[in-house]
Design an enzyme around this catalytic site. Structure first.
Site, short mmCIF file in Angstrom:
data_model
loop_
_atom_site.label_atom_id
_atom_site.label_comp_id
_atom_site.label_asym_id
_atom_site.label_seq_id
_atom_site.Cartn_x
_atom_site.Cartn_y
_atom_site.Cartn_z
N HIS A 44 0.84 -1.19 0.00
CA HIS A 44 0.00 0.00 0.00
C HIS A 44 0.88 1.25 0.00
O HIS A 44 1.75 1.40 0.86
CB HIS A 44 -0.89 0.04 1.25
CG HIS A 44 -1.66 -1.21 1.49
ND1 HIS A 44 -2.09 -1.59 2.74
CD2 HIS A 44 -2.08 -2.20 0.64
CE1 HIS A 44 -2.75 -2.74 2.66
NE2 HIS A 44 -2.75 -3.13 1.39
N TYR A 82 3.23 2.75 13.60
CA TYR A 82 3.63 3.68 12.55
C TYR A 82 3.01 5.06 12.80
O TYR A 82 1.84 5.20 13.13
CB TYR A 82 3.30 3.16 11.15
CG TYR A 82 1.90 2.64 10.92
CD1 TYR A 82 0.95 3.40 10.24
CD2 TYR A 82 1.55 1.37 11.36
CE1 TYR A 82 -0.33 2.91 10.00
CE2 TYR A 82 0.28 0.87 11.12
CZ TYR A 82 -0.66 1.65 10.45
OH TYR A 82 -1.93 1.15 10.22
#
Length: 470
Positions: free
Chosen positions: A66, A129
């Site tokens: 992605h 993240y």
């Protein structure tokens, strides 16, 4: 324990970070994100706004690939993963890949447009993240995907994909040849119909990375218009829009308009740039000084004489609070539109013999050179801050410029007669005070790698183009 370091990977902007991990009998500890140390080590100061955590209980869980519409910083918080990244941005590196094993001692900075995938290698693996934009359903429409088993990239997954846990959506992503490359964020130029705006139109690359809007398309004094703009697709805003009617600014109406555009609206724009971590380029003026010095550096204190200069000085202070900013201070601008050189050229052709002020000194700044200098700052590693930018050459008076214009056009320069500022203002009501000296020191912009042209070289070229209509 390894030292903190930031390493390039072969994909532009994709950085591998080695993190010191402190271990003992109780387990381990690390500084997963430490802005000051990591920026000093070479990580971009990307200013994340959201922290996400993913947990996977079994080895072989595989996600990706992605490419998201933001930057992110990925780090393992337990276990280990095999990470894979593919550049899906338009350009020469499109399709280039990098892969490595990540444990608690590694992290990766992933720039916008680089596809991210991973495969867990140990039970109970988690990773976090940090991202630079808040996630939303609308934002998801900006994702770009690549098939985990793409036949051209050939990522060496440690656990074969047919044995891995993969979502149905990830199984159906396109092959590289079917992927539409992620386009770079744009630079938005405000005030595209002004002298600098038109010069930027001519100087900027024609690859679609610049977008130009006039005041009729976006009036920054209207907060509702500014609020309706989706700034997520931009990386830079160049503000070439301003209230510049120096004499009119001394009136009651002009004063309000000058402050509304040059200060209040600029404050709203600065807030937007800060919120979206955009670079703001703003054009300043020699009018922020009183003209008592012969030369002004970027460090000299602001001391404006009139309302216009006061509004520009206040605007400079507003812009300086934006983390990523360039205040470009200039003087005596000449471009496509109404300006002193164009006026003198017309008077020469019409047979009018002007009286021109000879006790105000400075340098001309041609819009074409301003545009080149601004683009240079954006393309270079020049530190953010204020930069003086004009053409080079010995400081001159307005009278000398007028005489030069007449001579270059083949007219008698002696048709221009000198006059003082005091004499010129007699009988003229409402003229704003002008700085007697507008010369800007150019050492800082030279140190940034840009060499301004001589003002009379630029003047000759300008008049030649004006005469031929080219």
């Amino acid at each position: 324990m390894s030292a903190l370091s930031v390493q390039e990977t072969g994909i532009p902007g994709l950085l591998l970070v080695q993190l010191p991990v402190h271990e003992d009998s109780r387990g381990w500890f690390k500084e997963n994100w430490q802005r000051t140390k990591m920026v000093a080590a070479g990580l971009p100061d990307f200013r994340p706004v959201q922290n996400n955590v993913s947990f996977n209980s079994t080895p072989g869980t595989t996600r990706g690939i992605h490419a998201e519409p933001w930057d992110k910083y990925v780090a393992v918080i337990g276990g280990a993963v095999f990470g894979a990244w593919v550049d899906l941005r338009a350009g020469e590196s499109f399709g280039k890949s990098f892969s490595t094993k990540l444990g608690p001692g590694q992290a990766v900075f992933v720039p916008r447009g680089v596809g991210n995938g991973f495969q867990t290698l140990e039970p109970d693996t988690g990773y976090s993240y940090l991202v630079t934009e808040h996630w939303s359903e609308k934002a998801k429409s900006g994702y770009t995907f690549l098939n985990l088993a793409d036949s051209s990239v050939k990522i060496p997954w440690p656990i074969a994909l047919e044995l891995a846990t993969v979502s149905e959506a990830d199984k159906t992503h396109p092959q590289l040849e079917e992927v539409t490359p992620v386009q770079p964020r744009k630079t938005l130029v405000l005030g595209a119909n002004g002298q600098l705006g038109r010069a930027l139109v001519a100087a900027a690359p024609s690859d679609g990375t610049f977008e130009f809007v006039s005041r009729s398309q976006l009036d920054i004094t209207d907060q509702s218009q500014l609020g309706a703009v989706d700034f997520s697709g931009y990386k830079t805003v160049i503000n070439a829009a301003a209230y510049t009617s120096v004499d009119e600014a001394e009136t009651a109406v002009g004063r309000r308009e000058a402050w509304a555009t040059n200060v209040t609206a600029l404050g709203h724009l600065a807030a937007v740039c800060t919120a979206h971590d955009l670079t703001l380029v703003h054009l300043s003026s020699d009018y922020v000084f009183d003209g008592e010095q012969e030369v002004y550096t970027e460090e000299d204190s602001l001391c404006p004489l009139g309302v216009y200069g006061q509004s520009k000085a206040a605007g400079d202070a507003v812009v300086s609070q934006v983390t990523k900013h360039y205040v470009v201070r200039t003087s005596w601008v000449v471009g496509d539109g109404k300006n002193f050189v164009a006026t003198m050229a017309q008077l020469a052709r019409d047979g009018v013999d002007p009286a021109v002020i000879n006790d105000q000194h400075g340098r001309l700044s041609f819009a074409s050179d301003l545009a080149r200098g601004i683009l240079h700052l954006l393309d270079s590693p020049a530190p953010y801050g204020t930069y003086n930018l004009s053409n080079d050459g010995e400081p001159v008076s307005w009278e000398l410029v007028a005489r030069k214009v007449f001579a270059l056009l083949g007219h008698d320069a002696n048709r221009v007669t000198p006059t003082s500022s005091v004499e010129y203002q007699k009988g003229r009501i409402g003229m704003a005070p002008r700085p007697a000296n507008s010369t800007l020191d150019l050492e800082k912009i030279r140190g940034a790698g840009f060499t301004p042209r001589d003002q009379f070289e630029a003047l000759s070229e300008y008049l030649a183009k004006e005469s031929t209509g080219v």
